[in-house]
Structure formats: C-alpha cells, structure tokens
Design a protein around this motif. Structure first.
Motif, PDB file in Angstrom:
ATOM      1  N   ASP A 158      81.625   1.698  40.742  1.00  0.00           N
ATOM      2  CA  ASP A 158      80.410   0.741  40.975  1.00  0.00           C
ATOM      3  C   ASP A 158      81.389  -0.645  41.456  1.00  0.00           C
ATOM      4  OD1 ASP A 158      78.475   2.230  40.521  1.00  0.00           O
ATOM      5  OD2 ASP A 158      78.088   1.709  38.561  1.00  0.00           O
ATOM      6  N   ILE A 159      82.205  -0.812  40.657  1.00  0.00           N
ATOM      7  CA  ILE A 159      83.045  -2.174  40.876  1.00  0.00           C
ATOM      8  C   ILE A 159      83.810  -2.213  42.356  1.00  0.00           C
ATOM      9  CG2 ILE A 159      84.999  -3.688  39.979  1.00  0.00           C
ATOM     10  CD1 ILE A 159      84.583  -2.837  37.113  1.00  0.00           C
ATOM     11  N   GLY A 160      84.439  -0.865  42.548  1.00  0.00           N
ATOM     12  CA  GLY A 160      84.975  -0.865  43.980  1.00  0.00           C
ATOM     13  C   GLY A 160      83.909  -1.072  45.075  1.00  0.00           C
ATOM     14  N   GLU A 161      82.635  -0.610  44.739  1.00  0.00           N
ATOM     15  CA  GLU A 161      81.711  -0.604  45.877  1.00  0.00           C
ATOM     16  C   GLU A 161      81.189  -2.051  45.916  1.00  0.00           C
ATOM     17  OE1 GLU A 161      77.339   1.363  46.758  1.00  0.00           O
ATOM     18  OE2 GLU A 161      77.915   1.228  44.851  1.00  0.00           O
ATOM     19  N   MET A 162      81.235  -2.989  44.828  1.00  0.00           N
ATOM     20  CA  MET A 162      80.979  -4.431  44.767  1.00  0.00           C
ATOM     21  C   MET A 162      81.735  -5.218  45.620  1.00  0.00           C
ATOM     22  SD  MET A 162      79.068  -4.596  40.941  1.00  0.00           S
ATOM     23  CE  MET A 162      78.542  -6.245  40.903  1.00  0.00           C
ATOM     24  N   ILE A 163      83.202  -4.733  45.247  1.00  0.00           N
ATOM     25  CA  ILE A 163      84.016  -5.772  45.750  1.00  0.00           C
ATOM     26  C   ILE A 163      84.166  -5.475  47.193  1.00  0.00           C
ATOM     27  CG2 ILE A 163      86.710  -6.060  45.919  1.00  0.00           C
ATOM     28  CD1 ILE A 163      86.983  -5.095  42.959  1.00  0.00           C
TER      29      ILE A 163
ATOM     30  N   LYS B  10      92.472 -11.380  42.726  1.00  0.00           N
ATOM     31  CA  LYS B  10      93.305 -12.013  41.805  1.00  0.00           C
ATOM     32  C   LYS B  10      92.546 -12.752  40.752  1.00  0.00           C
ATOM     33  CE  LYS B  10      97.676 -14.231  40.858  1.00  0.00           C
ATOM     34  NZ  LYS B  10      98.782 -15.008  41.666  1.00  0.00           N
ATOM     35  N   GLN B  11      91.813 -13.690  41.305  1.00  0.00           N
ATOM     36  CA  GLN B  11      90.840 -14.668  40.468  1.00  0.00           C
ATOM     37  C   GLN B  11      89.880 -13.741  39.543  1.00  0.00           C
ATOM     38  OE1 GLN B  11      88.904 -17.952  42.136  1.00  0.00           O
ATOM     39  NE2 GLN B  11      87.232 -17.997  40.598  1.00  0.00           N
TER      40      GLN B  11
ATOM     41  N   LEU C  68      92.430  -3.481  39.983  1.00  0.00           N
ATOM     42  CA  LEU C  68      91.307  -3.490  40.603  1.00  0.00           C
ATOM     43  C   LEU C  68      91.587  -3.361  41.841  1.00  0.00           C
ATOM     44  CD1 LEU C  68      90.122  -7.162  39.130  1.00  0.00           C
ATOM     45  CD2 LEU C  68      89.207  -4.879  38.903  1.00  0.00           C
ATOM     46  N   LYS C  69      92.774  -3.663  42.578  1.00  0.00           N
ATOM     47  CA  LYS C  69      93.155  -3.208  44.000  1.00  0.00           C
ATOM     48  C   LYS C  69      93.164  -1.919  44.118  1.00  0.00           C
ATOM     49  CE  LYS C  69      97.079  -5.737  44.810  1.00  0.00           C
ATOM     50  NZ  LYS C  69      98.122  -6.182  45.628  1.00  0.00           N
TER      51      LYS C  69
END
Length: 347
Positions: free
Chosen positions: A43-48, A63-64, A84-85
């Motif tokens: 979900d986080i990957g999709e949102m980013i 980064k922020q 996160l990357k």
C-alpha cells in the motif's frame, strides 16, 4: 501446603500437546504478521508511486517522508530512506507484470528480506517467480536463497537430458525433470583438475550436506559404493539415494571424464537391479542419474533413445581447483590398507 510435582506420563503428554499448540500458534502468528507487513508495504509503495505521478514531488520527498515517519513511529523499523525506496521499487516491479494477481499472494508468503534479495538479484519476472516458488517449496533461508541465485539455479533446473517423459507417468515425469539439474554446481569441493571418479565421490560424501542441498528437496542418502550381488558377482553403485517427493530410489553414477554412450548401459543395468532387489510395491520406478565432466548433447540423445529405464544425463562444474601437486598430509584409507597388507605379506 505441599507443592507436589506431577511426573507421570499422562501429564507429560498433556504438556507436550500444549507446547505443540503454542508453537503452531506462534508460527501462524509470525506468518500473519509477515503477511500484514508486506500488505502495508504494498500500500505504501502504491501511494508513493501514485503521488509522484500526480504531483511535482521528486524522489527527494521520500527522504523527508522517512524522517517524519521515524519521528512518528520511533519504535517501528522499516521506514528508513533506503527501505522506503526498496518498497517503491518492489511495488513497481510486481505491479507492472500481467502475472501480478497470480504472484501477489506468493510474495506475501516469504519474508521481506527474501523479497528484497530477489528484487536485487533477478533479471526478470519469470526468474523472480521461480525463486519465490522455490523458497516456499523448500523453505529456503536467505543465505540458501542467495546461494541458489548465485549458482544460477533458475537456468540449471530441469535442463538435463532425460528420457523421463517416455519412461515415467506424466505426473512423476514432470516432477523428476524439475528436480534434476544441468550442470550440477560442485563449487563446495576442493579437488584437483585431474581428479578421478573415486576422488570426486569421496569429496561429495565428505561434503554430504552441501551435496544434498545441490541435489534438491527430498533426497535422502542411502549409501556409497552400494553393493549389489547378482549370480555370485558383486557390483557397486557409486551413490544410492531415495527421493521422498518422487517416492523412488535414485541411482547416481559419477564420471570424471566426457560422456561415453556405454555409460548409459551400465546405469540402465543398475537401475534394473535396484528395481528388482530394493524397490517395494509402494515405490515408483527407480531413476538413474549420470553426472559427468562434459557431454555432447547429440550423443547423449542417441544413447538414451532405446534405454528401457528412466535415465538422466548431466554435467558438473567445479571452480575450487587445487594445485596438481597438492596432497593431504594424512594418508588415505586405501594407502593405510595397502601398507597394512604389505606388512602382513612381509611377515
């Protein structure tokens, strides 16, 4: 009031059952936690990904985002800039394939570290799917998974020349072809370039744990130089195994030279004898595997053409070659026996 400890068998069995239930619950909880974590990462990957497409934000915002999430959840791991990357890269890698629906449940079944390793090392979707399935089927640790990727299991698995499709039922033939490799990677051995069959065999037996890992799931070692007696004559199989998944004996013959057509005749003979002498009614037909230093595929195909037993022919590779003048400081068993016999003869 006395604190009497119960020591009878009934109580111990009761405690054993409780322990089993606790361990089962722990495993289920661990799987559930891993699945939920990976769903969160998806979900986080999709949102980013979607936010970057719809806004002018560049990669710098990740980064922020990492700094803000780590402040908000100081006790949770997984929100580093680097991770996160990885999450974004992992999501994009899988969501672009047509096979996404097929594999999403599978990628949730293996740990995050395994997912990242596959993401970093695999060149395409098909290779990645292969290693995910292999990890699930064989319960690979991350170290074992890395070893399998580095030894190129994807391109070696199921590549041996066999006659399994003609000599085995379809279900067993497919499974047998999946298990056998070409070439076998014996990089865990330290042997000389001009090694013979006996040196190769001894080295493999001395490194049986690594050898079983290279053979694949389900192999159990039965014996080395396994004796077969026929008409008062004794024959010896180099290595005999039983494969639990295939439910059959597996005869392994080693040749430290280039493949010769007559090798299949001997392997066919050993496989027939094992079927007659060892195989039970519950066992499937015995399989023979010849592992040689090199082979000409056309010659192998002709040699297998009229064989009656299910046989497979593979090569092996070794990279850790010792100097030709290398010798162990300890005598071999054969040298000790020879010296002992000489002493008896002299007396």
């Amino acid at each position: 009031m006395k604190n009497n400890h119960i020591q009878n068998k009934e109580y111990h069995d009761f405690i054993f059952d409780i322990k089993q239930k606790i361990q089962t619950a722990q495993i289920k909880a661990h799987i559930q936690v891993n699945t939920e974590l990976l769903r969160l990462y998806w979900d986080i990957g999709e949102m980013i990904t979607h936010k970057q497409k719809l806004s002018s934000w560049g990669d710098g915002f990740i980064k922020q985002m990492s700094e803000d999430l780590q402040k908000e959840f100081p006790n949770l791991k997984g929100f580093s800039h680097r991770n996160l990357k990885y999450i974004k890269q992992w999501y994009n890698f899988w969501q672009e394939t047509k096979k996404r629906k097929q594999v999403v449940s599978q990628i949730y079944s293996i740990p995050w570290g395994h997912n990242i390793l596959i993401l970093q090392k695999c060149k395409n979707i098909d290779e990645a799917i292969f290693y995910i399935k292999a990890t699930i089927q064989n319960n690979y640790s991350r170290a074992v998974l890395l070893h399998q990727i580095e030894t190129n299991l994807y391109n070696r698995s199921g590549k041996a020349l066999t006659n399994f499709d003609k000599k085995l039922p379809a279900i067993q033939s497919d499974l047998a072809n999946q298990i056998i490799k070409d070439p076998y990677c014996f990089d865990f051995l330290d042997i000389t370039k001009t090694h013979n069959e006996r040196e190769l065999e001894n080295a493999l037996v001395d490194n049986m744990t690594s050898f079983l890992l290279e053979l694949g799931q389900g192999f159990a070692f039965v014996g080395k130089q396994y004796k077969l007696k026929i008409s008062n004559k004794e024959y010896k199989i180099d290595l005999l195994f039983y494969n639990i998944k295939l439910h059959c004996y597996v005869v392994v013959e080693l040749k430290a030279i280039e493949f010769q057509p007559e090798f299949t005749g001997k392997l066919n003979f050993y496989t027939s004898v094992v079927d007659d002498k060892l195989k039970s009614e519950e066992d499937n037909p015995t399989i023979g595997i010849l592992i040689c230093k090199s082979k000409d595929n056309t010659i192998v195909e002709y040699a297998l053409k009229d064989m009656q037993k299910p046989l497979g022919i593979s090569e092996y590779s070794v990279t850790n070659i010792l100097p030709e003048n290398y010798k162990s400081s300890l005598p071999s068993i054969e040298q000790i026996e020879e010296e002992f016999n000489n002493v008896l003869y002299e007396e």
